[in-house]
Design a protein around this motif. Structure first.
Motif, PDB file in Angstrom:
ATOM      1  N   GLY A  71       0.636  -1.182   0.126  1.00 32.29           N
ATOM      2  CA  GLY A  71      -0.002  -0.113  -0.146  1.00 32.29           C
ATOM      3  C   GLY A  71       0.839   1.254   0.040  1.00 32.29           C
ATOM      4  O   GLY A  71       0.537   2.317  -0.966  1.00 32.29           O
ATOM      5  N   ALA A  72       1.900   1.282   0.894  1.00 35.61           N
ATOM      6  CA  ALA A  72       2.696   2.299   0.938  1.00 35.61           C
ATOM      7  C   ALA A  72       3.645   2.608  -0.473  1.00 35.61           C
ATOM      8  O   ALA A  72       3.627   3.825  -0.868  1.00 35.61           O
ATOM      9  N   SER A  73       4.008   1.589  -1.084  1.00 35.90           N
ATOM     10  CA  SER A  73       4.694   1.678  -2.301  1.00 35.90           C
ATOM     11  C   SER A  73       3.648   2.323  -3.471  1.00 35.90           C
ATOM     12  O   SER A  73       4.234   2.869  -4.321  1.00 35.90           O
ATOM     13  N   ALA A  74       2.599   1.654  -3.622  1.00 29.96           N
ATOM     14  CA  ALA A  74       1.314   2.161  -4.440  1.00 29.96           C
ATOM     15  C   ALA A  74       0.912   3.473  -4.333  1.00 29.96           C
ATOM     16  O   ALA A  74       1.117   4.388  -5.094  1.00 29.96           O
ATOM     17  N   ALA A  75       1.183   4.185  -2.843  1.00 21.53           N
ATOM     18  CA  ALA A  75       0.949   5.422  -2.813  1.00 21.53           C
ATOM     19  C   ALA A  75       1.951   6.272  -3.223  1.00 21.53           C
ATOM     20  O   ALA A  75       1.709   7.411  -3.796  1.00 21.53           O
ATOM     21  N   ALA A  76       3.043   5.696  -2.893  1.00 19.22           N
ATOM     22  CA  ALA A  76       4.169   6.669  -3.566  1.00 19.22           C
ATOM     23  C   ALA A  76       4.310   6.786  -4.910  1.00 19.22           C
ATOM     24  O   ALA A  76       4.738   7.649  -5.486  1.00 19.22           O
TER      25      ALA A  76
END
Length: 98
Positions: A14-19
């Protein structure tokens, strides 16, 4: 049930997709273009782009869940690692090619 490791992996997905979303949106706003032909379809609006990245994240989790339910636990985790690596590459590329 999924374990702590999967919880951490899904948070990282989720964090990498948000970035990836943030870097992609910033690049598109400053005149850049989307290189991924699938994502390019949604790049015309922030909402479309957000739904694309949410869909990719949910899809990755769904594939992991399928592997979990069928007893393929290495593939279950590999799915998250591949997704994190893909997003990480996209973020790095996006930041270095502004």
């Amino acid at each position: 049930m999924w374990d702590r490791e999967n919880g951490i992996l899904f948070a990282a997905v989720g964090a990498s997709a948000a970035a990836d979303f943030c870097v992609t949106r910033a690049n598109l706003a400053s005149g850049g273009r989307e290189l991924n032909p699938v994502t390019r379809v949604f790049a015309g609006s922030t909402t479309g782009l957000a739904f694309n990245f949410i869909g990719e994240t949910v899809g990755s989790m769904g594939i992991s869940y399928f592997f979990h339910k069928t007893g393929h636990h290495r593939l279950e985790r590999l799915t998250s690692f591949v997704n994190i690596g893909d997003s990480g590459f996209a973020v790095t590329y996006g930041l270095t090619h502004r």
